[in-house]
Design a protein around this motif. Structure first.
Motif, PDB file in Angstrom:
ATOM      1  N   GLU A 295       0.826  -1.198   0.000  1.00  0.00           N
ATOM      2  CA  GLU A 295       0.000   0.000   0.000  1.00  0.00           C
ATOM      3  C   GLU A 295       0.868   1.259   0.000  1.00  0.00           C
ATOM      4  O   GLU A 295       1.998   1.257   0.503  1.00  0.00           O
ATOM      5  CB  GLU A 295      -0.929  -0.008   1.209  1.00  0.00           C
TER       6      GLU A 295
ATOM      7  N   TRP B  46       0.658   4.088   1.658  1.00  0.00           N
ATOM      8  CA  TRP B  46       1.020   4.714   2.932  1.00  0.00           C
ATOM      9  C   TRP B  46       2.226   4.033   3.562  1.00  0.00           C
ATOM     10  O   TRP B  46       3.043   4.685   4.225  1.00  0.00           O
ATOM     11  CB  TRP B  46      -0.170   4.764   3.890  1.00  0.00           C
TER      12      TRP B  46
ATOM     13  N   ALA C 207      -2.506   9.433   1.526  1.00  0.00           N
ATOM     14  CA  ALA C 207      -2.733   8.059   1.044  1.00  0.00           C
ATOM     15  C   ALA C 207      -3.762   7.342   1.903  1.00  0.00           C
ATOM     16  O   ALA C 207      -4.595   6.580   1.390  1.00  0.00           O
ATOM     17  CB  ALA C 207      -1.409   7.289   1.030  1.00  0.00           C
ATOM     18  N   LEU C 208      -3.713   7.588   3.224  1.00  0.00           N
ATOM     19  CA  LEU C 208      -4.704   6.965   4.110  1.00  0.00           C
ATOM     20  C   LEU C 208      -6.117   7.481   3.824  1.00  0.00           C
ATOM     21  O   LEU C 208      -7.098   6.771   4.041  1.00  0.00           O
ATOM     22  CB  LEU C 208      -4.338   7.206   5.576  1.00  0.00           C
ATOM     23  N   TRP C 209      -6.234   8.714   3.336  1.00  0.00           N
ATOM     24  CA  TRP C 209      -7.541   9.275   2.994  1.00  0.00           C
ATOM     25  C   TRP C 209      -8.007   8.822   1.619  1.00  0.00           C
ATOM     26  O   TRP C 209      -9.095   9.175   1.181  1.00  0.00           O
ATOM     27  CB  TRP C 209      -7.491  10.799   3.024  1.00  0.00           C
ATOM     28  N   GLY C 210      -7.156   8.073   0.928  1.00  0.00           N
ATOM     29  CA  GLY C 210      -7.549   7.545  -0.370  1.00  0.00           C
ATOM     30  C   GLY C 210      -7.297   8.491  -1.532  1.00  0.00           C
ATOM     31  O   GLY C 210      -7.872   8.314  -2.607  1.00  0.00           O
ATOM     32  N   VAL C 211      -6.433   9.482  -1.365  1.00  0.00           N
ATOM     33  CA  VAL C 211      -6.112  10.433  -2.433  1.00  0.00           C
ATOM     34  C   VAL C 211      -5.226   9.730  -3.456  1.00  0.00           C
ATOM     35  O   VAL C 211      -4.408   8.868  -3.117  1.00  0.00           O
ATOM     36  CB  VAL C 211      -5.391  11.668  -1.839  1.00  0.00           C
ATOM     37  N   GLY C 212      -5.332  10.110  -4.727  1.00  0.00           N
ATOM     38  CA  GLY C 212      -4.550   9.497  -5.799  1.00  0.00           C
ATOM     39  C   GLY C 212      -3.057   9.811  -5.702  1.00  0.00           C
ATOM     40  O   GLY C 212      -2.624  10.721  -4.990  1.00  0.00           O
ATOM     41  N   THR C 213      -2.273   9.055  -6.443  1.00  0.00           N
ATOM     42  CA  THR C 213      -0.817   9.162  -6.399  1.00  0.00           C
ATOM     43  C   THR C 213      -0.318  10.550  -6.799  1.00  0.00           C
ATOM     44  O   THR C 213       0.602  11.091  -6.182  1.00  0.00           O
ATOM     45  CB  THR C 213      -0.170   8.100  -7.319  1.00  0.00           C
TER      46      THR C 213
ATOM     47  N   GLN D 173      -0.842  12.843  -3.992  1.00  0.00           N
ATOM     48  CA  GLN D 173       0.086  12.534  -2.904  1.00  0.00           C
ATOM     49  C   GLN D 173       1.435  13.216  -3.152  1.00  0.00           C
ATOM     50  O   GLN D 173       2.056  13.742  -2.217  1.00  0.00           O
ATOM     51  CB  GLN D 173       0.282  11.013  -2.775  1.00  0.00           C
TER      52      GLN D 173
END
Length: 148
Positions: free
Chosen positions: A2, A4, A40-46, A49
């Motif tokens: 993952e 994160w 990343a933990l909030w689900g934002v794209g690469t 990030q």
């Protein structure tokens, strides 16, 4: 793996590099990696990030650099105190002539209760008893002085 976890590993490596090299920018990048970890933990794209990494790193640099500079200056000031010892501690000190210094001859002067043999750098100068002089050099236990 993952994203994160990758950001956490990169941040840990940068912190280790910071400890070893003491470069402020590596710490700022580590803080940026932690910001990307949160993204990343909030689900934002690469891509976002990486944008968070850049923004948080620059903000960390703007905040941390003055703090580290102030800390470094304060630490450097404490280390640069005049910690000379022995004969070097006498350089620049003021003394009072207790025995007239005649041209080409030795006289005596008192510094903090200690009586020293002294001479002038130029053999043609006379320094009267009671005059204040400054220590400019030494040779063995003979101090070279000049009038203050």
């Amino acid at each position: 793996m993952e994203a994160w976890i990758i950001w956490l590993i990169i941040a840990a490596v940068l912190v280790i590099v910071e400890v070893l090299s003491q470069m402020v920018w590596t710490l700022c990048l580590a803080v940026g990696c932690l910001g990307s970890l949160v993204a990343a933990l909030w689900g934002v794209g690469t891509v976002w990030q990486i944008v968070v990494l850049a923004i948080v790193s620059v903000m960390a640099f703007i905040v941390l650099m003055p703090l580290f500079k102030k800390w470094h200056d304060r630490r450097h000031k404490l280390e640069s105190r005049d910690d000379r010892t022995g004969m070097d501690a006498l350089l620049g000190r003021r003394a009072v002539v207790t025995e007239t210094i005649h041209p080409g001859k030795l006289g005596r002067a008192r510094i903090d209760g200690d009586n020293w043999q002294v001479r002038t750098p130029h053999d043609d100068s006379l320094v009267e008893r009671g005059k204040e002089v400054v220590v400019i050099a030494y040779d063995s236990i003979i101090l070279t002085v000049e009038p203050a």
